[in-house]
Design a protein around this motif. Structure first.
Motif, PDB file in Angstrom:
ATOM      1  N   ASN A   5      32.231   0.217   4.206  1.00 40.48           N
ATOM      2  CA  ASN A   5      32.030   0.633   2.817  1.00 40.48           C
ATOM      3  C   ASN A   5      31.150   1.887   2.701  1.00 40.48           C
ATOM      4  OD1 ASN A   5      33.551  -1.453   1.755  1.00 40.48           O
ATOM      5  ND2 ASN A   5      31.812  -2.845   1.665  1.00 40.48           N
ATOM      6  N   THR A   6      30.551   2.342   3.790  1.00 38.51           N
ATOM      7  CA  THR A   6      29.631   3.478   3.750  1.00 38.51           C
ATOM      8  C   THR A   6      30.286   4.737   3.190  1.00 38.51           C
ATOM      9  OG1 THR A   6      28.384   2.552   5.577  1.00 38.51           O
ATOM     10  CG2 THR A   6      28.077   4.887   5.120  1.00 38.51           C
ATOM     11  N   PRO A   7      31.491   5.120   3.606  1.00 36.64           N
ATOM     12  CA  PRO A   7      32.088   6.323   3.025  1.00 36.64           C
ATOM     13  C   PRO A   7      32.322   6.173   1.522  1.00 36.64           C
ATOM     14  CG  PRO A   7      33.220   5.766   5.052  1.00 36.64           C
ATOM     15  CD  PRO A   7      32.279   4.647   4.746  1.00 36.64           C
ATOM     16  N   ASN A   8      32.768   5.008   1.104  1.00 32.01           N
ATOM     17  CA  ASN A   8      32.979   4.787  -0.329  1.00 32.01           C
ATOM     18  C   ASN A   8      31.658   4.803  -1.088  1.00 32.01           C
ATOM     19  OD1 ASN A   8      35.730   4.603  -0.087  1.00 32.01           O
ATOM     20  ND2 ASN A   8      35.734   2.367   0.055  1.00 32.01           N
ATOM     21  N   THR A   9      30.620   4.213  -0.506  1.00 35.57           N
ATOM     22  CA  THR A   9      29.308   4.182  -1.146  1.00 35.57           C
ATOM     23  C   THR A   9      28.763   5.592  -1.290  1.00 35.57           C
ATOM     24  OG1 THR A   9      28.893   2.005  -0.186  1.00 35.57           O
ATOM     25  CG2 THR A   9      27.000   3.207  -1.011  1.00 35.57           C
ATOM     26  N   ASN A  10      28.890   6.396  -0.245  1.00 33.10           N
ATOM     27  CA  ASN A  10      28.423   7.776  -0.311  1.00 33.10           C
ATOM     28  C   ASN A  10      29.212   8.560  -1.365  1.00 33.10           C
ATOM     29  OD1 ASN A  10      26.467   7.396   1.639  1.00 33.10           O
ATOM     30  ND2 ASN A  10      27.780   8.079   3.318  1.00 33.10           N
ATOM     31  N   ALA A  11      30.507   8.321  -1.422  1.00 30.06           N
ATOM     32  CA  ALA A  11      31.339   9.000  -2.416  1.00 30.06           C
ATOM     33  C   ALA A  11      30.937   8.555  -3.825  1.00 30.06           C
ATOM     34  CB  ALA A  11      32.807   8.715  -2.163  1.00 30.06           C
ATOM     35  N   ASP A  14      27.681  10.259  -4.701  1.00 30.59           N
ATOM     36  CA  ASP A  14      27.928  11.664  -5.038  1.00 30.59           C
ATOM     37  C   ASP A  14      28.541  11.789  -6.431  1.00 30.59           C
ATOM     38  OD1 ASP A  14      26.883  12.509  -2.643  1.00 30.59           O
ATOM     39  OD2 ASP A  14      28.845  12.693  -1.654  1.00 30.59           O
ATOM     40  N   LYS A  15      29.465  10.901  -6.747  1.00 33.31           N
ATOM     41  CA  LYS A  15      30.099  10.901  -8.075  1.00 33.31           C
ATOM     42  C   LYS A  15      29.069  10.589  -9.148  1.00 33.31           C
ATOM     43  CE  LYS A  15      33.758  10.195 -10.942  1.00 33.31           C
ATOM     44  NZ  LYS A  15      33.371  10.902 -12.133  1.00 33.31           N
ATOM     45  N   LEU A  16      28.202   9.627  -8.880  1.00 32.99           N
ATOM     46  CA  LEU A  16      27.147   9.260  -9.815  1.00 32.99           C
ATOM     47  C   LEU A  16      26.194  10.432 -10.047  1.00 32.99           C
ATOM     48  CD1 LEU A  16      25.979   7.002 -11.537  1.00 32.99           C
ATOM     49  CD2 LEU A  16      24.667   6.261  -9.555  1.00 32.99           C
ATOM     50  N   LYS A  17      25.850  11.148  -8.988  1.00 29.19           N
ATOM     51  CA  LYS A  17      24.985  12.323  -9.114  1.00 29.19           C
ATOM     52  C   LYS A  17      25.649  13.396  -9.974  1.00 29.19           C
ATOM     53  CE  LYS A  17      22.454  11.896  -4.753  1.00 29.19           C
ATOM     54  NZ  LYS A  17      22.210  12.498  -3.417  1.00 29.19           N
TER      55      LYS A  17
END
Length: 96
Positions: A5-11, A14-17
């Motif tokens: 889930n790390t790539p999705n979490t990072n994405a 980034d989307k939240l930012k």
């Protein structure tokens, strides 16, 4: 072991930012717009006040001229009226 889930979490982060930055920009634009509207209303109010003051000054000037004409036309009645008003004010203030 890396979490899948790390790539999705990072994405997602980034989307939240990006969304948060967009919200900040929108709030700044809104604040600027509200400030502009308040400034425009204040200017309009000041202009209305200046116009009202100008009109009141003109009316006061006209009334003053009319009164001067009445006093010049009837000087004895004007003195009598002034005496009467002064007498009434004196009596009213003496009672206090």
């Amino acid at each position: 072991m890396a979490d899948s889930n790390t790539p999705n979490t990072n994405a997602d982060i980034d989307k939240l930012k990006t969304d948060l930055q967009s919200v900040r920009e929108d709030i700044a634009k809104l604040a600027h717009s509200v400030g502009d509207q308040a400034q425009n209303r204040a200017r309009a109010g000041a202009d209305n006040l200046r116009q009202a003051a100008g009109s009141a000054g003109e009316e006061l000037q006209a009334a003053s001229q009319r009164m001067e004409g009445q006093i010049a036309s009837h000087p004895y009645a004007s003195v009598g009226a002034a005496f009467g008003v002064g007498l009434l004010l004196g009596m009213a203030l003496e009672r206090r």
